[in-house]
Write a protein that holds these residues in place. Structure first.
Motif, PDB file in Angstrom:
ATOM      1  N   ASN A  17       0.828  -1.211   0.000  1.00 43.89           N
ATOM      2  CA  ASN A  17       0.000   0.000   0.000  1.00 43.89           C
ATOM      3  C   ASN A  17       0.861   1.259   0.000  1.00 43.89           C
ATOM      4  N   ASP A  18       2.133   1.105   0.343  1.00 40.62           N
ATOM      5  CA  ASP A  18       3.053   2.234   0.353  1.00 40.62           C
ATOM      6  C   ASP A  18       3.620   2.540  -1.032  1.00 40.62           C
ATOM      7  N   GLN A  19       3.293   1.707  -2.020  1.00 42.50           N
ATOM      8  CA  GLN A  19       3.766   1.922  -3.395  1.00 42.50           C
ATOM      9  C   GLN A  19       2.909   2.996  -4.044  1.00 42.50           C
ATOM     10  N   HIS A  20       3.516   4.077  -4.440  1.00 39.61           N
ATOM     11  CA  HIS A  20       2.759   5.167  -5.061  1.00 39.61           C
ATOM     12  C   HIS A  20       3.086   5.316  -6.540  1.00 39.61           C
ATOM     13  N   GLY A  21       4.319   5.097  -6.949  1.00 39.54           N
ATOM     14  CA  GLY A  21       4.697   5.266  -8.347  1.00 39.54           C
ATOM     15  C   GLY A  21       4.064   4.207  -9.238  1.00 39.54           C
ATOM     16  N   PHE A  22       3.585   4.614 -10.393  1.00 44.73           N
ATOM     17  CA  PHE A  22       3.030   3.721 -11.407  1.00 44.73           C
ATOM     18  C   PHE A  22       1.793   2.967 -10.931  1.00 44.73           C
ATOM     19  N   MET A  23       1.075   3.539  -9.957  1.00 43.67           N
ATOM     20  CA  MET A  23      -0.155   2.931  -9.466  1.00 43.67           C
ATOM     21  C   MET A  23      -1.312   3.886  -9.754  1.00 43.67           C
ATOM     22  N   PRO A  24      -2.448   3.352 -10.238  1.00 47.51           N
ATOM     23  CA  PRO A  24      -3.594   4.213 -10.535  1.00 47.51           C
ATOM     24  C   PRO A  24      -4.054   4.975  -9.287  1.00 47.51           C
ATOM     25  N   GLY A  25      -4.272   6.264  -9.429  1.00 50.26           N
ATOM     26  CA  GLY A  25      -4.754   7.084  -8.323  1.00 50.26           C
ATOM     27  C   GLY A  25      -3.683   7.465  -7.317  1.00 50.26           C
ATOM     28  N   ARG A  26      -2.440   7.107  -7.590  1.00 53.30           N
ATOM     29  CA  ARG A  26      -1.343   7.439  -6.677  1.00 53.30           C
ATOM     30  C   ARG A  26      -0.254   8.163  -7.452  1.00 53.30           C
ATOM     31  N   SER A  27       0.484   9.017  -6.731  1.00 47.43           N
ATOM     32  CA  SER A  27       1.501   9.831  -7.400  1.00 47.43           C
ATOM     33  C   SER A  27       2.517  10.295  -6.361  1.00 47.43           C
ATOM     34  N   THR A  28       3.450  11.124  -6.797  1.00 45.82           N
ATOM     35  CA  THR A  28       4.385  11.704  -5.833  1.00 45.82           C
ATOM     36  C   THR A  28       3.630  12.583  -4.838  1.00 45.82           C
ATOM     37  N   THR A  29       2.540  13.192  -5.269  1.00 44.09           N
ATOM     38  CA  THR A  29       1.734  14.032  -4.374  1.00 44.09           C
ATOM     39  C   THR A  29       1.088  13.191  -3.277  1.00 44.09           C
ATOM     40  N   THR A  30       0.468  12.065  -3.631  1.00 43.51           N
ATOM     41  CA  THR A  30      -0.158  11.225  -2.601  1.00 43.51           C
ATOM     42  C   THR A  30       0.904  10.624  -1.686  1.00 43.51           C
ATOM     43  N   ASN A  31       2.084  10.339  -2.241  1.00 46.60           N
ATOM     44  CA  ASN A  31       3.179   9.831  -1.414  1.00 46.60           C
ATOM     45  C   ASN A  31       3.584  10.870  -0.375  1.00 46.60           C
ATOM     46  N   LEU A  32       3.742  12.118  -0.796  1.00 43.84           N
ATOM     47  CA  LEU A  32       4.143  13.171   0.143  1.00 43.84           C
ATOM     48  C   LEU A  32       3.054  13.468   1.169  1.00 43.84           C
ATOM     49  N   LEU A  33       1.783  13.396   0.767  1.00 42.81           N
ATOM     50  CA  LEU A  33       0.690  13.598   1.723  1.00 42.81           C
ATOM     51  C   LEU A  33       0.673  12.498   2.782  1.00 42.81           C
ATOM     52  N   THR A  34       0.866  11.256   2.355  1.00 41.48           N
ATOM     53  CA  THR A  34       0.920  10.136   3.297  1.00 41.48           C
ATOM     54  C   THR A  34       2.095  10.298   4.252  1.00 41.48           C
ATOM     55  N   PHE A  35       3.248  10.642   3.705  1.00 41.47           N
ATOM     56  CA  PHE A  35       4.448  10.825   4.517  1.00 41.47           C
ATOM     57  C   PHE A  35       4.272  11.965   5.521  1.00 41.47           C
ATOM     58  N   THR A  36       3.752  13.102   5.052  1.00 35.49           N
ATOM     59  CA  THR A  36       3.544  14.256   5.932  1.00 35.49           C
ATOM     60  C   THR A  36       2.559  13.924   7.050  1.00 35.49           C
ATOM     61  N   SER A  37       1.509  13.193   6.726  1.00 35.11           N
ATOM     62  CA  SER A  37       0.534  12.776   7.726  1.00 35.11           C
ATOM     63  C   SER A  37       1.184  11.869   8.771  1.00 35.11           C
ATOM     64  N   HIS A  38       2.014  10.938   8.317  1.00 39.35           N
ATOM     65  CA  HIS A  38       2.715  10.024   9.227  1.00 39.35           C
ATOM     66  C   HIS A  38       3.635  10.808  10.165  1.00 39.35           C
ATOM     67  N   ILE A  39       4.359  11.784   9.631  1.00 37.41           N
ATOM     68  CA  ILE A  39       5.259  12.613  10.444  1.00 37.41           C
ATOM     69  C   ILE A  39       4.456  13.405  11.474  1.00 37.41           C
ATOM     70  N   ALA A  40       3.356  14.015  11.032  1.00 28.17           N
ATOM     71  CA  ALA A  40       2.522  14.820  11.928  1.00 28.17           C
ATOM     72  C   ALA A  40       1.933  13.970  13.049  1.00 28.17           C
ATOM     73  N   ASP A  41       1.519  12.746  12.738  1.00 31.04           N
ATOM     74  CA  ASP A  41       0.938  11.861  13.755  1.00 31.04           C
ATOM     75  C   ASP A  41       1.969  11.450  14.800  1.00 31.04           C
ATOM     76  N   GLY A  42       3.209  11.259  14.393  1.00 31.64           N
ATOM     77  CA  GLY A  42       4.207  10.723  15.313  1.00 31.64           C
ATOM     78  C   GLY A  42       5.180  11.723  15.880  1.00 31.64           C
ATOM     79  N   ILE A  43       5.017  13.004  15.560  1.00 34.33           N
ATOM     80  CA  ILE A  43       6.023  13.986  15.945  1.00 34.33           C
ATOM     81  C   ILE A  43       6.155  14.154  17.458  1.00 34.33           C
ATOM     82  N   THR A  44       5.084  13.971  18.171  1.00 35.61           N
ATOM     83  CA  THR A  44       5.157  14.121  19.629  1.00 35.61           C
ATOM     84  C   THR A  44       5.404  12.797  20.338  1.00 35.61           C
ATOM     85  N   GLU A  45       5.232  11.689  19.642  1.00 32.18           N
ATOM     86  CA  GLU A  45       5.339  10.381  20.279  1.00 32.18           C
ATOM     87  C   GLU A  45       6.742   9.786  20.240  1.00 32.18           C
TER      88      GLU A  45
END
Length: 142
Positions: free
Chosen positions: A47-75
């Motif tokens: 599910n972490d594969q974003h390149g060459f997948m329908p509906g996924r791109s570098t943008t969705t990869n960065l959004l997922t990554f940013t969300s993960h960082i934001a969720d864990g920044i205090t933990e």
């Protein structure tokens, strides 16, 4: 195959990528085969594969990554390593590609079709109207 400038100094050959031109029949067949192939292999693709997948791109990869960082920044501490695999398909060995398809459950006539499509290929490079000599192509995806 013809060279397309990617970035940087146009006089440096490393700043170009080769683009293959395929006949319309091959492109049409690719459009027919891709959807059922993706459906068949979907379970084995992360599910972490974003390149060459329908509906996924570098943008969705960065959004997922940013969300993960934001969720864990205090933990806890979060480390990240990003790699650029933009030329990964240029380097893919045809024998390895066919073996991976077989490991994913592709077999019979479909596997033989992929194998015949990828092996024994020859390419040449065209710049303006000049053509190079033909050479064997053992890697890359047409």
């Amino acid at each position: 195959m013809f060279p397309v400038h990617k970035k940087g100094d146009k006089s440096n050959i490393d700043n170009y990528t080769g683009i293959s031109t395929l006949c319309a029949t091959a492109k049409l067949f690719e459009l027919v085969v891709l959807p059922p192939m993706l459906f068949h292999c979907k379970q084995q693709i992360s599910n972490d594969q974003h390149g060459f997948m329908p509906g996924r791109s570098t943008t969705t990869n960065l959004l997922t990554f940013t969300s993960h960082i934001a969720d864990g920044i205090t933990e806890c501490q979060t480390d990240a390593i990003y790699t650029d695999l933009s030329a990964a398909f240029d380097k893919l060995n045809h024998v390895i590609a066919v073996a991976k398809l077989e490991c994913m459950g592709i077999c019979g006539n479909l596997l033989q079709w992929f194998q015949s499509y990828l092996t024994g290929r020859t390419d040449c490079v065209k710049i303006v109207e000049l053509l190079s000599s033909y050479f064997a192509s053992h890697s890359g995806i047409p």
